[in-house]
Enzyme design. Structure first.
Site, PDB file in Angstrom:
ATOM      1  CE  LYS A 145      -4.352   1.813   2.839  1.00  0.00           C
ATOM      2  NZ  LYS A 145      -4.609   1.503   3.861  1.00  0.00           N
ATOM      3  CG  MET A 194      -4.670   6.561   3.748  1.00  0.00           C
ATOM      4  SD  MET A 194      -3.166   5.274   4.011  1.00  0.00           S
ATOM      5  CE  MET A 194      -3.335   5.959   5.216  1.00  0.00           C
ATOM      6  CB  SER A 220      -8.025   2.650   3.068  1.00  0.00           C
ATOM      7  OG  SER A 220      -6.763   2.867   3.797  1.00  0.00           O
ATOM      8  CB  VAL A 241      -8.136   2.432  10.512  1.00  0.00           C
ATOM      9  CG1 VAL A 241      -8.188   3.911   9.484  1.00  0.00           C
ATOM     10  CG2 VAL A 241      -7.255   2.705  12.279  1.00  0.00           C
ATOM     11  N   GLY A 242     -10.753   0.478  10.028  1.00  0.00           N
ATOM     12  CA  GLY A 242     -12.273   0.909  10.060  1.00  0.00           C
ATOM     13  C   GLY A 242     -12.941  -0.322   8.985  1.00  0.00           C
ATOM     14  N   GLY A 243     -11.481  -1.169   8.248  1.00  0.00           N
ATOM     15  CA  GLY A 243     -11.826  -2.242   7.005  1.00  0.00           C
ATOM     16  C   GLY A 243     -11.534  -1.839   6.060  1.00  0.00           C
ATOM     17  CB  SER A 244      -8.508  -0.397   4.971  1.00  0.00           C
ATOM     18  OG  SER A 244      -9.104   1.326   5.747  1.00  0.00           O
TER      19      SER A 244
END
EC number: 3.5.1.4
Length: 556
Positions: A145, A194, A220, A241-244
């Site tokens: 990434k 992101m 992201s 960090v939230g589903g990335s």
């Protein structure tokens, strides 16, 4: 070329995009006749690049190169490299070519490192000819990434304010991958800040979904998802960090794993948040088209003792575990505020049926005990304490991308129609607010511990999102992944099925007090579906082994 101060952000972006385009060799450019076979502009027309087999049709890759990128799992590639049946130069060249073609189709890359990758592959082949093996990933191309630093490239994360800042060293995880013998050859695209589930920014543009170019690849780590789906990478590394990691895995039909926080090195990366304001930690993790590839990543990284490279890592080696042949699986239901699209509901029901047929016990959990809304409130409250990302956008004079605006509107709608479960924090300063949020987070974690022990669960099955991949800029928040970041539970997304005619007539309507993307069967027909599996913190090994068992059941 003028200085950054003298140039508009548009000029700086134009220079960067041209520099990136110049790095793709002319002989790797897709012929005009092949591009003319697609409906353009691609983002506005439904093109299934995988079904059309556009990479093969381009005529750029040899049959041998196509075979390398299409017929091997990660363990099989490593075995062929170890035996000498394949050289690293062969494999690296094949994946560099395929990634370059993928970039021209879906804009999934940021930095290309083709020349350096080829030279490293030559070096690794020379070592192998002398009987030396660098490590367990010897000769394997690995994509990363854009947030990871790789010396000599930029880590802009699609932010104009970071343009021109060349990385002077590597992120710890990159150093580890090189130590293990990997070949780093590309970096992949992300959304602005992101913090969106749609990989578009003003520097590198919009990444498209290979299954349907009118749909998002997620974010992201959307560039990774799209690249892996097109077999332009055997093993990609994203962050979550939230589903990335999990959302791109769902949208692009790959496997993806979000580990427990601080197990995989993730320090020394580019971030646009304020330093020291990371309370829900971002986690680095793999995406691949085979589950074994995820296991290879974890075993290899943990066996090298990553805490020697990154002081933020919890020094726990990868454990070899065995799991029961029959599992007690908790089923996370639809939450009334976050309704599920018809394909998601159908796939969950189908997975439940398959698992029960194989003798696994499904425990139906209630949405009250799963606390999806409450955990999302805490997570979003913590994220909202830091406005660092937005300040970078404003300082560079670039506009906010539509996906971020859409997320903000959806979150505001929930707040308008639903009373928060959090205490009133309007009169609190930021420190007191953080304390209140952390207190509530601890209470919810305890609720989950009680739920887990009450039902004697081995693992939980949940939707990865309310929806499959949807139209660009319409994904919104990610309630069914963020809650696990708040709990810090490891989670794996497994591809399973596609949107089909069974989903054509099912009604779906978003209520005034609900949030969800609009559902249009014809726009998402053929999109990949999937499921999400999770266990409790630091049980990553169990999560992966049980995911392998469940994956075999679903495909039996």
């Amino acid at each position: 070329m003028g200085s950054n101060e003298e140039s508009s952000w548009q000029q700086r972006v134009e220079w960067k995009q041209q520099a990136c385009a110049n790095k793709i060799p002319a002989e790797w450019c897709i012929p005009d006749a092949v591009m003319a076979s697609l409906q353009a502009p691609l983002a506005d027309h439904k093109n299934n690049l995988i079904q059309k087999n556009i990479i093969r049709e381009s005529g750029i890759m040899t049959e041998h190169e196509l075979h390398i990128t299409e017929e091997y799992t990660v363990p099989e590639l490593l075995a062929a490299l170890a035996s000498g049946n394949l050289s690293s130069v062969e494999v690296t060249t094949a994946y560099c070519k395929r990634a370059a073609i993928a970039q021209q189709l879906v804009a999934c890359l940021t930095e290309t490192i083709f020349t350096e990758a080829y030279e490293r592959a030559q070096y690794l082949d020379q070592l192998r000819s002398q009987g030396q093996v660098v490590g367990p990933l010897h000769g394997l191309p690995v994509s990363i990434k854009d947030s990871f630093h790789y010396k000599g490239t930029e880590a802009t994360i699609g932010m104009v304010s970071f343009l021109g800042e060349v990385s002077t060293g590597n992120s710890p995880l990159v150093d580890i991958l090189l130590k293990l013998g990997a070949v780093i050859y590309v970096k992949t695209n992300v959304p602005q800040t992101m913090m969106a589930l749609d990989s578009q920014n003003n520097v590198f543009g919009r990444t498209l979904n290979p299954w349907n170019t009118t749909l998002t690849p997620g974010g992201s780590s959307g560039g990774e998802g799209a690249l892996v789906a097109l077999r332009g990478s055997p093993l990609g590394v994203g962050t979550d960090v939230g589903g990335s990691i999990r959302v791109p895995a769902l949208c692009c039909g790959t496997y993806g794993f979000r580990p427990s926080a601080s197990r995989v090195p993730n320090a020394g990366t580019r971030a646009c948040s304020t330093s020291g304001m990371r309370f829900i930690l971002s986690c680095a993790g793999p995406l691949s088209l085979d589950l074994e590839g995820l296991e290879v990543f974890f075993r290899s990284v943990f066996d090298i003792q990553p805490s020697l490279y990154d002081s933020t890592v919890i020094d726990v080696p990868w454990r070899m575990v065995t799991v029961k042949p029959k599992l007690r699986i908790g089923l996370v239901p639809e939450h009334p505020v976050f309704p599920l699209h018809p394909p998601v509901k159908r796939i969950l029901a189908k997975a439940k049926q398959r698992l029960e047929e194989h003798g696994h016990e499904i425990i139906l959990l209630s949405h009250e005990e799963c606390r999806i809304k409450e955990l999302n409130e805490v997570a979003l409250g913590i994220f909202g304490l830091d406005q660092g990302a937005l300040s970078h956008v404003i300082s560079a004079g670039e506009p906010v991308v539509p996906a971020l605006q859409h997320i903000g509107a959806q979150i505001a709608k929930v707040k308008q129609f639903h009373k928060s479960s959090l205490p009133d924090m309007s009169s609190m300063d930021r420190l007191a607010t953080l304390a209140a949020l952390n207190t509530r987070r601890a209470e919810l974690k305890e609720d989950y511990r009680n739920m887990w022990t009450k039902h004697n669960l081995d693992i939980c099955l949940a939707p990865p999102a309310q929806n499959t991949a949807v139209a660009h800029d319409s994904f919104g928040p990610a309630p069914y992944t963020i809650f696990l970041n708040c709990l810090d539970y490891p989670a794996c997304v497994i591809p399973f099925g596609q949107v089909n005619e069974l989903d054509a007539t099912e009604p779906f309507q978003v209520g005034d007090d609900q949030i969800a993307p609009e559902y249009d069967y014809h726009s998402v027909e053929g999109a990949p579906c999937g499921i999400q599996l999770f266990t409790t913190t630091m049980r990553d090994e169990e999560c992966l082994q049980m995911s392998k068992l469940i994956d075999r059941c679903l495909r039996a």
